[in-house]
Design a protein around this motif. Structure first.
Motif, PDB file in Angstrom:
ATOM      1  N   ASP A 108       0.820  -1.216   0.000  1.00 57.83           N
ATOM      2  CA  ASP A 108       0.000   0.000   0.000  1.00 57.83           C
ATOM      3  C   ASP A 108       0.855   1.267   0.000  1.00 57.83           C
ATOM      4  O   ASP A 108       0.566   2.221  -0.718  1.00 57.83           O
ATOM      5  N   VAL A 109       1.863   1.277   0.845  1.00 55.80           N
ATOM      6  CA  VAL A 109       2.734   2.446   1.002  1.00 55.80           C
ATOM      7  C   VAL A 109       4.173   1.958   1.131  1.00 55.80           C
ATOM      8  O   VAL A 109       4.473   1.146   2.010  1.00 55.80           O
ATOM      9  N   ALA A 110       5.043   2.443   0.262  1.00 53.74           N
ATOM     10  CA  ALA A 110       6.475   2.135   0.353  1.00 53.74           C
ATOM     11  C   ALA A 110       7.134   3.162   1.259  1.00 53.74           C
ATOM     12  O   ALA A 110       6.704   4.315   1.321  1.00 53.74           O
ATOM     13  N   VAL A 111       8.192   2.749   1.973  1.00 55.31           N
ATOM     14  CA  VAL A 111       8.866   3.633   2.919  1.00 55.31           C
ATOM     15  C   VAL A 111      10.377   3.556   2.713  1.00 55.31           C
ATOM     16  O   VAL A 111      10.937   2.466   2.626  1.00 55.31           O
ATOM     17  N   VAL A 112      11.013   4.735   2.669  1.00 60.88           N
ATOM     18  CA  VAL A 112      12.469   4.836   2.592  1.00 60.88           C
ATOM     19  C   VAL A 112      12.938   5.780   3.690  1.00 60.88           C
ATOM     20  O   VAL A 112      12.357   6.839   3.891  1.00 60.88           O
ATOM     21  N   GLY A 113      14.009   5.388   4.373  1.00 60.99           N
ATOM     22  CA  GLY A 113      14.621   6.226   5.394  1.00 60.99           C
ATOM     23  C   GLY A 113      15.966   6.750   4.928  1.00 60.99           C
ATOM     24  O   GLY A 113      16.336   6.615   3.756  1.00 60.99           O
ATOM     25  N   PHE A 114      16.702   7.317   5.873  1.00 59.23           N
ATOM     26  CA  PHE A 114      18.012   7.903   5.557  1.00 59.23           C
ATOM     27  C   PHE A 114      18.927   7.667   6.751  1.00 59.23           C
ATOM     28  O   PHE A 114      18.532   7.891   7.880  1.00 59.23           O
ATOM     29  N   ASP A 115      20.112   7.202   6.520  1.00 56.77           N
ATOM     30  CA  ASP A 115      21.205   6.965   7.477  1.00 56.77           C
ATOM     31  C   ASP A 115      21.568   5.497   7.595  1.00 56.77           C
ATOM     32  O   ASP A 115      22.651   5.173   8.048  1.00 56.77           O
ATOM     33  N   ASP A 116      20.681   4.605   7.258  1.00 56.62           N
ATOM     34  CA  ASP A 116      20.897   3.164   7.355  1.00 56.62           C
ATOM     35  C   ASP A 116      21.465   2.757   8.712  1.00 56.62           C
ATOM     36  O   ASP A 116      22.516   2.126   8.805  1.00 56.62           O
ATOM     37  N   ILE A 117      20.735   3.114   9.763  1.00 56.20           N
ATOM     38  CA  ILE A 117      21.138   2.686  11.103  1.00 56.20           C
ATOM     39  C   ILE A 117      20.942   1.175  11.218  1.00 56.20           C
ATOM     40  O   ILE A 117      20.223   0.559  10.427  1.00 56.20           O
ATOM     41  N   GLU A 118      21.570   0.576  12.206  1.00 60.88           N
ATOM     42  CA  GLU A 118      21.504  -0.879  12.354  1.00 60.88           C
ATOM     43  C   GLU A 118      20.069  -1.386  12.453  1.00 60.88           C
ATOM     44  O   GLU A 118      19.714  -2.412  11.873  1.00 60.88           O
ATOM     45  N   ALA A 119      19.219  -0.656  13.153  1.00 54.01           N
ATOM     46  CA  ALA A 119      17.830  -1.088  13.337  1.00 54.01           C
ATOM     47  C   ALA A 119      17.060  -1.178  12.027  1.00 54.01           C
ATOM     48  O   ALA A 119      16.050  -1.888  11.949  1.00 54.01           O
ATOM     49  N   ALA A 120      17.514  -0.499  10.982  1.00 56.94           N
ATOM     50  CA  ALA A 120      16.793  -0.508   9.698  1.00 56.94           C
ATOM     51  C   ALA A 120      16.654  -1.918   9.134  1.00 56.94           C
ATOM     52  O   ALA A 120      15.645  -2.238   8.505  1.00 56.94           O
ATOM     53  N   SER A 121      17.639  -2.751   9.355  1.00 56.80           N
ATOM     54  CA  SER A 121      17.557  -4.111   8.808  1.00 56.80           C
ATOM     55  C   SER A 121      16.727  -5.042   9.686  1.00 56.80           C
ATOM     56  O   SER A 121      16.420  -6.156   9.283  1.00 56.80           O
ATOM     57  N   TYR A 122      16.320  -4.576  10.876  1.00 56.89           N
ATOM     58  CA  TYR A 122      15.547  -5.408  11.799  1.00 56.89           C
ATOM     59  C   TYR A 122      14.080  -5.025  11.886  1.00 56.89           C
ATOM     60  O   TYR A 122      13.322  -5.657  12.612  1.00 56.89           O
ATOM     61  N   THR A 123      13.658  -3.981  11.177  1.00 58.87           N
ATOM     62  CA  THR A 123      12.247  -3.609  11.202  1.00 58.87           C
ATOM     63  C   THR A 123      11.457  -4.635  10.397  1.00 58.87           C
ATOM     64  O   THR A 123      12.017  -5.451   9.668  1.00 58.87           O
ATOM     65  N   SER A 124      10.154  -4.579  10.528  1.00 61.14           N
ATOM     66  CA  SER A 124       9.304  -5.483   9.760  1.00 61.14           C
ATOM     67  C   SER A 124       8.285  -4.646   8.997  1.00 61.14           C
ATOM     68  O   SER A 124       7.415  -4.034   9.623  1.00 61.14           O
ATOM     69  N   PRO A 125       8.415  -4.590   7.678  1.00 64.61           N
ATOM     70  CA  PRO A 125       9.476  -5.167   6.852  1.00 64.61           C
ATOM     71  C   PRO A 125      10.785  -4.385   7.008  1.00 64.61           C
ATOM     72  O   PRO A 125      10.783  -3.243   7.473  1.00 64.61           O
ATOM     73  N   ALA A 126      11.878  -5.020   6.617  1.00 64.74           N
ATOM     74  CA  ALA A 126      13.183  -4.365   6.696  1.00 64.74           C
ATOM     75  C   ALA A 126      13.159  -3.082   5.876  1.00 64.74           C
ATOM     76  O   ALA A 126      12.606  -3.032   4.772  1.00 64.74           O
ATOM     77  N   LEU A 127      13.773  -2.029   6.420  1.00 62.29           N
ATOM     78  CA  LEU A 127      13.670  -0.681   5.872  1.00 62.29           C
ATOM     79  C   LEU A 127      14.705  -0.404   4.784  1.00 62.29           C
ATOM     80  O   LEU A 127      15.902  -0.567   5.006  1.00 62.29           O
ATOM     81  N   THR A 128      14.235   0.043   3.626  1.00 64.26           N
ATOM     82  CA  THR A 128      15.124   0.573   2.593  1.00 64.26           C
ATOM     83  C   THR A 128      15.645   1.910   3.096  1.00 64.26           C
ATOM     84  O   THR A 128      14.876   2.708   3.642  1.00 64.26           O
ATOM     85  N   SER A 129      16.951   2.151   2.932  1.00 63.97           N
ATOM     86  CA  SER A 129      17.527   3.360   3.502  1.00 63.97           C
ATOM     87  C   SER A 129      18.714   3.854   2.689  1.00 63.97           C
ATOM     88  O   SER A 129      19.401   3.076   2.028  1.00 63.97           O
ATOM     89  N   VAL A 130      18.959   5.154   2.763  1.00 62.66           N
ATOM     90  CA  VAL A 130      20.125   5.773   2.148  1.00 62.66           C
ATOM     91  C   VAL A 130      21.288   5.612   3.121  1.00 62.66           C
ATOM     92  O   VAL A 130      21.191   6.011   4.282  1.00 62.66           O
ATOM     93  N   ARG A 131      22.378   5.025   2.638  1.00 62.61           N
ATOM     94  CA  ARG A 131      23.558   4.796   3.463  1.00 62.61           C
ATOM     95  C   ARG A 131      24.671   5.748   3.069  1.00 62.61           C
ATOM     96  O   ARG A 131      24.943   5.931   1.891  1.00 62.61           O
ATOM     97  N   SER A 132      25.304   6.292   4.080  1.00 76.60           N
ATOM     98  CA  SER A 132      26.502   7.103   3.894  1.00 76.60           C
ATOM     99  C   SER A 132      27.670   6.265   4.382  1.00 76.60           C
ATOM    100  O   SER A 132      27.731   5.947   5.564  1.00 76.60           O
ATOM    101  N   PRO A 133      28.560   5.880   3.491  1.00 78.77           N
ATOM    102  CA  PRO A 133      29.643   4.969   3.886  1.00 78.77           C
ATOM    103  C   PRO A 133      30.548   5.596   4.956  1.00 78.77           C
ATOM    104  O   PRO A 133      31.310   6.505   4.689  1.00 78.77           O
ATOM    105  N   MET A 134      30.437   5.100   6.194  1.00 80.80           N
ATOM    106  CA  MET A 134      31.184   5.643   7.325  1.00 80.80           C
ATOM    107  C   MET A 134      32.689   5.463   7.164  1.00 80.80           C
ATOM    108  O   MET A 134      33.462   6.354   7.509  1.00 80.80           O
ATOM    109  N   ALA A 135      33.110   4.319   6.659  1.00 78.43           N
ATOM    110  CA  ALA A 135      34.554   4.089   6.498  1.00 78.43           C
ATOM    111  C   ALA A 135      35.140   5.110   5.529  1.00 78.43           C
ATOM    112  O   ALA A 135      36.227   5.662   5.759  1.00 78.43           O
TER     113      ALA A 135
END
Length: 169
Positions: A108-135
């Motif tokens: 029904d509704v797609a969701v995208v976040g920003f920062d790709d924090i660790e919790a993003a991969s553990y949400t239900s459904p797992a969250l699509t996110s913009v990642r800034s490469p920390m290294a």
């Protein structure tokens, strides 16, 4: 050294458009913060480029504000089919509100976040996110510091983003 906030937002919104989403809302952070303004600008410019209007709710980079902003967006436009949140905590709050409202993500509704924090991969459904490469950011910061110590150039370095596509889109 700076993160390409506008470019990251544009990347997220372009992804939603490519997935066939047409009514894309945004949950922005506090507009007195540079990052929030830049991410909102990237969102708005991408929609303008495709002739779509923006639908915006204000948050404060917390999960609670994301949930409240999502409730407001659903009231303002019950037919929206996607939301870009300016950070992952607000996106996680939006996911909860969508679930409580009986909306299925991503059907029904797609969701995208920003920062790709660790919790993003553990949400239900797992969250699509913009990642800034920390290294890469750390390496660029060290190089910048070394150039400063040696009296060299301090030209700004714009760090690229990548989109981590997961189940929420």
């Amino acid at each position: 050294m700076a993160l390409d906030n506008a470019g990251g937002a544009a990347l997220a919104v372009s992804h939603l458009l490519q997935r066939g989403r047409r009514r894309i809302a945004a949950i922005t952070g506090p507009l007195d913060l540079y990052e929030a303004r830049e991410r909102l600008d990237g969102y708005r410019q991408t929609l303008r480029d495709t002739g779509r209007r923006s639908i915006v709710a204000l948050g404060d980079f917390t999960r609670v504000s994301g949930a409240e902003a999502m409730r407001q967006l659903l009231e303002d436009d019950p037919h929206l089919d996607a939301v870009f949140a300016s950070n992952d905590l607000m996106a996680i709050g939006a996911l909860r509100t969508l679930h409580q409202a009986g909306r299925h993500v991503p059907d029904d509704v797609a969701v995208v976040g920003f920062d790709d924090i660790e919790a993003a991969s553990y949400t239900s459904p797992a969250l699509t996110s913009v990642r800034s490469p920390m290294a890469d950011q750390a390496t660029a910061a060290v190089h910048l510091l070394l150039r400063l110590i040696e009296g060299g150039s301090t030209d700004p370095v714009i760090m690229p983003n990548e989109l981590v596509v997961r189940e929420s889109t």
